[in-house]
Design a protein around this motif. Structure first.
Motif, PDB file in Angstrom:
ATOM      1  N   ALA A  13      -0.787  37.045  22.377  1.00 30.48           N
ATOM      2  CA  ALA A  13      -0.053  37.663  23.462  1.00 30.48           C
ATOM      3  C   ALA A  13       0.852  38.790  22.991  1.00 30.48           C
ATOM      4  CB  ALA A  13       0.791  36.607  24.181  1.00 30.48           C
ATOM      5  N   LEU A  28       0.704  38.913  29.700  1.00 35.67           N
ATOM      6  CA  LEU A  28       0.530  37.482  29.911  1.00 35.67           C
ATOM      7  C   LEU A  28       1.782  36.871  30.530  1.00 35.67           C
ATOM      8  CD1 LEU A  28      -1.117  36.458  26.532  1.00 35.67           C
ATOM      9  CD2 LEU A  28      -2.235  36.786  28.733  1.00 35.67           C
ATOM     10  N   ARG A 100      -8.325  38.324  33.611  1.00 38.88           N
ATOM     11  CA  ARG A 100      -6.991  37.695  33.520  1.00 38.88           C
ATOM     12  C   ARG A 100      -7.120  36.248  33.038  1.00 38.88           C
ATOM     13  NH1 ARG A 100      -1.666  37.653  35.621  1.00 38.88           N
ATOM     14  NH2 ARG A 100      -1.020  35.609  36.322  1.00 38.88           N
ATOM     15  N   ARG A 103      -7.985  36.187  29.266  1.00 35.54           N
ATOM     16  CA  ARG A 103      -6.847  36.598  28.422  1.00 35.54           C
ATOM     17  C   ARG A 103      -5.891  35.433  28.240  1.00 35.54           C
ATOM     18  NH1 ARG A 103      -7.199  41.267  31.492  1.00 35.54           N
ATOM     19  NH2 ARG A 103      -5.476  40.617  32.810  1.00 35.54           N
ATOM     20  N   HIS A 104      -5.590  34.743  29.342  1.00 38.20           N
ATOM     21  CA  HIS A 104      -4.680  33.599  29.260  1.00 38.20           C
ATOM     22  C   HIS A 104      -5.319  32.433  28.510  1.00 38.20           C
ATOM     23  CE1 HIS A 104      -2.278  35.734  32.308  1.00 38.20           C
ATOM     24  NE2 HIS A 104      -1.288  34.979  31.871  1.00 38.20           N
TER      25      HIS A 104
END
Length: 146
Positions: A13, A28, A100, A103-104
């Motif tokens: 992150a 994030l 999204r 990425r998380h």
């Protein structure tokens, strides 16, 4: 009530460490990467916690119950007390965006297995890939190697 972000930021992150596509548009939300704290009215359920421990050998566990039945509280308590590494990702409607979500997910895994974000993060773009199959394959291979 909004949660405060944790003091530590997973490597995946942190844009200065080459996190996956972490420009301003893809920041994030760090509170999604940590289990909620214990509630004062939490009722421990040791039998269910034992079943979760037993289920680890099966590879995948689905916890299903109507809203308000304590799924999140049970899993958060189990995660806090587990001897096994636990990656946590709270989901909401905005996670319907695959870029999204991944990425998380990569950041949650990187918090437990440092370095995963650095190795698979480039597969997230930018630009975001048309398919996330390559990312999923790389994540499975990374996790299987551990």
């Amino acid at each position: 009530m909004a949660e405060r972000p944790a003091a530590t930021v997973p490597e995946a992150a942190r844009p200065e460490l080459g996190g996956p596509g972490l420009g301003e548009r893809s920041a994030l939300l760090l509170t999604k990467l940590h289990p909620p704290g214990p509630r004062p009215d939490f009722l421990p359920r040791p039998r269910l916690a034992e079943r979760l421990d037993e289920a680890l050998s099966r590879g995948l566990v689905l916890v299903c119950a109507p809203a308000g039945y304590g799924k999140t509280s049970l899993l958060a308590s189990w995660a806090r007390h587990s001897q096994n590494p636990v990656a946590w990702l709270s989901l909401d409607a905005s996670d319907n965006d695959p870029a999204r979500f991944w990425r998380h997910a990569v950041a949650a895994l990187d918090a437990v297995y440092p370095g995963i974000g650095e190795r698979v993060g480039p597969l997230l773009g930018p630009p975001a890939p048309q398919s996330f199959e390559g990312l999923v394959t790389a994540l499975i291979n990374e996790l299987a190697a551990r």
